[in-house]
Motif scaffolding. Structure first.
Motif, PDB file in Angstrom:
ATOM      1  N   UNK A 200       0.844  -1.386  -0.107  1.00  0.00           N
ATOM      2  CA  UNK A 200       0.032   0.099   0.109  1.00  0.00           C
ATOM      3  C   UNK A 200       0.851   1.376  -0.069  1.00  0.00           C
ATOM      4  N   UNK A 201       2.128   1.238   0.639  1.00  0.00           N
ATOM      5  CA  UNK A 201       2.751   2.481   0.733  1.00  0.00           C
ATOM      6  C   UNK A 201       3.359   2.724  -0.573  1.00  0.00           C
ATOM      7  N   UNK A 202       3.745   1.690  -1.297  1.00  0.00           N
ATOM      8  CA  UNK A 202       4.286   1.643  -2.732  1.00  0.00           C
ATOM      9  C   UNK A 202       3.273   2.688  -3.668  1.00  0.00           C
ATOM     10  N   UNK A 203       2.054   2.514  -3.391  1.00  0.00           N
ATOM     11  CA  UNK A 203       1.021   3.339  -4.182  1.00  0.00           C
ATOM     12  C   UNK A 203       1.065   4.654  -4.085  1.00  0.00           C
ATOM     13  N   UNK A 204       1.894   5.219  -2.978  1.00  0.00           N
ATOM     14  CA  UNK A 204       1.841   6.433  -2.845  1.00  0.00           C
ATOM     15  C   UNK A 204       2.598   7.196  -4.130  1.00  0.00           C
ATOM     16  N   UNK A 205       3.259   6.336  -4.783  1.00  0.00           N
ATOM     17  CA  UNK A 205       3.730   6.941  -6.232  1.00  0.00           C
ATOM     18  C   UNK A 205       2.777   7.574  -6.896  1.00  0.00           C
ATOM     19  N   UNK A 206       1.601   7.023  -6.770  1.00  0.00           N
ATOM     20  CA  UNK A 206       0.285   7.613  -7.570  1.00  0.00           C
ATOM     21  C   UNK A 206       0.222   9.024  -7.292  1.00  0.00           C
ATOM     22  N   UNK A 207       0.442   9.259  -5.964  1.00  0.00           N
ATOM     23  CA  UNK A 207       0.265  10.789  -5.420  1.00  0.00           C
ATOM     24  C   UNK A 207       1.562  11.877  -5.823  1.00  0.00           C
TER      25      UNK A 207
ATOM     26  N   UNK B 129      -1.922   9.007 -10.377  1.00  0.00           N
ATOM     27  CA  UNK B 129      -1.333   8.826 -11.525  1.00  0.00           C
ATOM     28  C   UNK B 129      -1.085   7.287 -11.703  1.00  0.00           C
ATOM     29  N   UNK B 130      -1.972   6.556 -12.062  1.00  0.00           N
ATOM     30  CA  UNK B 130      -2.158   5.043 -12.225  1.00  0.00           C
ATOM     31  C   UNK B 130      -0.704   4.550 -12.659  1.00  0.00           C
ATOM     32  N   UNK B 131      -0.279   3.458 -11.871  1.00  0.00           N
ATOM     33  CA  UNK B 131       0.728   2.804 -12.366  1.00  0.00           C
ATOM     34  C   UNK B 131       2.264   3.427 -11.810  1.00  0.00           C
ATOM     35  N   UNK B 132       2.280   4.409 -11.119  1.00  0.00           N
ATOM     36  CA  UNK B 132       3.388   4.937 -10.636  1.00  0.00           C
ATOM     37  C   UNK B 132       3.676   4.247  -9.142  1.00  0.00           C
TER      38      UNK B 132
END
Lengths: 246, 325
Positions: free
Chosen positions: B48-55, B166-169
């Motif tokens: 879940x923390x990795x998905x902070x790339x989307x922000x 930003x999906x995928x980041x």
């Protein structure tokens, strides 16, 4: 137990907020000032705890110019024993925290209470700054406070629940509902408040770290769009198709 | 020199308000020509923390110390202060939550930083000054505050900025240790009691709120509020008189001395709209008022209104929401 209760002098909750023409200052003309409603929880709870223990003192502290004294007297009328006013306009949270920390240290207070935040600045900062300056725990916002000897048990509100926290004196707590039912002064309190000590001291510490450049008012609402009660379901369509919030 | 963003997690998920904070931090970093690093607090998962790339977060620091699951003021403060030093961060951004306020205020003293809470917009840097707009006078005004000094802390009000996706980041999640000791946990809670949400939505995090006042006539009628809230996926709230007489718990009380909410939609049912109540809701994006008194002051602050009996209107609204499918 020595209680230090920090109170802020704020515009009455029903005040219409306006600013000076250059938007640099709050327009005080015709505005009635009151004890910050959150601080009333801190004040009343300190008095209740002192009464329950049968000993102790409650000192009220305000950082403000001479025009705050009527509300300091009101706090004395509610039941505080004495008061200190730091003779300075409260420039920012850091400046106010410095004054509180200096007085708390000098007076060796055991319990430092204040409201969650002031209803004018809405900072919710002073509690933690004072705790950090003094190197003591802060519990904020506290919904319940009980004392047993030198140990306090508090309920701290967190988003979606509460924590039960136990700390030893000295500590800082910022108070909010439903800690107690704030008291109002009675006639005897008002009479005795006139002769209770109110000490005025000069400010100390470093200058403020923040400054207000300008105030602004929120954009006015467009006006309400009324929907006929018979046709209430129409509202839901508007919320989806026009306001796009559902 | 980077921007450090504090993200609060619960039950493994990043809180919605922290997604907004992460986006805000990434935008500030872009303004300053640097990157945004996050430090996670609470119970999180690496995925879940990795998905902070989307922000827009590039790196996430995570200390897996189990005692950090619950909020501990001293430990959180030390954790974030240590991360600030390691990352040489000049700007620290938190949510304007109970955790953010408790930690931010201590950090400002420890790190000699200037602090602005309740911030509602991205900062402006003009004429060498760093200015943020924040809510003041209980939502009745804004103040533009100049933050001085080398280090600055900003606590961002919920729902005042949008979380970007930003999906995928993805962000790189790095383990981090602040070398916390038992002494740092001395003020740890002895007990944590969470509200029984019963599948409902948490009020401080809610995008939609259905709120009831004295016009609901009694706690036994709250089913009408709850049914509309459930149909919408909204949280429930109440006015001060209602929590004062214990029809509803204090944590639902919205207003000057209660919770301040700023949802996308606030539906007030049988609430007259005293100025103290408005102070808690006036930054809501859309306000709907349902009241049988056409003179109720709340209508002046509303976007949509229905003059009518809440007991007739609420079931119609609930049915209309269900009909949307």
């Amino acid at each position: 137990m020595k209680f230090l209760v920090c109170i802020s002098n704020v515009p009455d909750t029903t005040t219409k907020i306006t600013f000076t023409p250059d938007n640099k200052e709050f327009n005080k003309a015709g505005v009635q000032f009151v004890i910050n409603p959150w601080d009333e929880y801190a004040l009343t709870r300190a008095i209740e705890l002192k009464e329950a223990a049968g000993s102790g003192t409650v000192t009220v502290l305000n950082v403000g110019e001479a025009d705050t004294e009527p509300n300091i007297r009101k706090a004395l009328a509610i039941g505080a024993d004495d008061a200190i006013r730091v003779n300075a306009a409260p420039q920012d949270a850091y400046f106010v925290a410095e004054q509180i920390a200096a007085i708390a240290k000098e007076g060796a207070y055991d319990v430092i209470l204040m409201g969650k935040e002031s209803i004018d600045y809405n900072g919710f900062q002073v509690h933690g700054m004072v705790g950090e300056m003094l190197g003591i725990p802060t519990v904020a916002p506290a919904m319940k406070l009980d004392l047993s000897g030198n140990t306090a048990t508090l309920e701290r509100e967190i988003e979606g629940g509460k924590e039960i926290v136990s700390v030893n004196t000295p500590f800082v707590a910022s108070c909010q509902q439903p800690m107690c039912e704030p008291r109002i002064p009675n006639m005897r309190g008002i009479m005795t408040a006139r002769t209770k000590p109110l000490k005025v001291v000069e400010p100390v510490g470093e200058p403020a770290r923040t400054a207000v450049a300008e105030f602004a008012l929120p954009a006015k609402k467009q006006g309400v769009k009324l929907i006929d009660a018979e046709n209430a379901g129409e509202l839901i369509k508007l919320l989806r198709n026009e306001a796009k919030v559902i | 020199m980077s921007v450090l963003v504090v993200v609060e997690c619960a039950d493994g998920e990043v809180k919605k308000s922290s997604l907004e904070v992460a986006s805000y931090g990434a935008e500030v970093a872009a303004m300053l020509g640097t990157t945004a690093t996050a430090i996670a607090v609470g119970e999180a998962t690496t995925a879940n923390l990795a998905t902070l790339g989307e922000q827009g977060i590039s790196k996430v620091l995570y200390d897996a110390e189990p005692r950090l699951k619950d909020f501990v003021n001293n430990a959180y403060t030390k954790l974030i202060a240590t991360a600030t030093e390691q990352e040489q961060a000049k700007i620290i951004i938190l949510a304007n939550s109970n955790i953010g306020a408790a930690v931010g205020s201590r950090l400002s003293v420890r790190l000699k930083a200037s602090l602005a809470t309740n911030v509602v917009e991205l900062p402006k840097t003009a004429d060498g000054q760093f200015v943020v707009r924040r809510g003041a006078f209980s939502g009745k005004a804004f103040s533009d505050v100049v933050l001085s000094g080398d280090r600055k802390i900003i606590a961002v009000k919920k729902n005042s900025t949008e979380a970007k996706h930003e999906a995928g980041k993805t962000a790189e999640v790095t383990s981090f240790s602040a070398q916390l000791t038992d002494a740092d946990f001395a003020d740890a809670p002895t007990q944590v009691v969470m509200q029984d949400q019963a599948g409902g939505v948490l009020l401080p995090e809610a995008d939609l709120v259905v709120s009831g006042g004295r016009g609901m006539k009694g706690p036994e009628n709250w089913g009408l509020i709850e049914e509309l809230a459930k149909a919408l996926g909204a949280a429930t709230a109440c006015s001060k008189p209602v929590s004062d007489v214990d029809w509803r718990p204090h944590h639902e009380h919205v207003g000057q001395t209660g919770i301040t909410v700023s949802p996308n939609l606030y539906i007030a049912c049988g609430i007259s709209g005293a100025i103290q109540h408005l102070a808690g809701v006036n930054s809501s994006k859309v306000i709907v008022v349902i009241n049988k008194d056409p003179e109720a002051p709340f209508f002046k602050a509303a976007d949509y209104g229905i003059v009518g009996d809440v007991f007739d209107v609420l079931p119609k609204l609930t049915a209309a929401v269900k009909a949307l499918g």
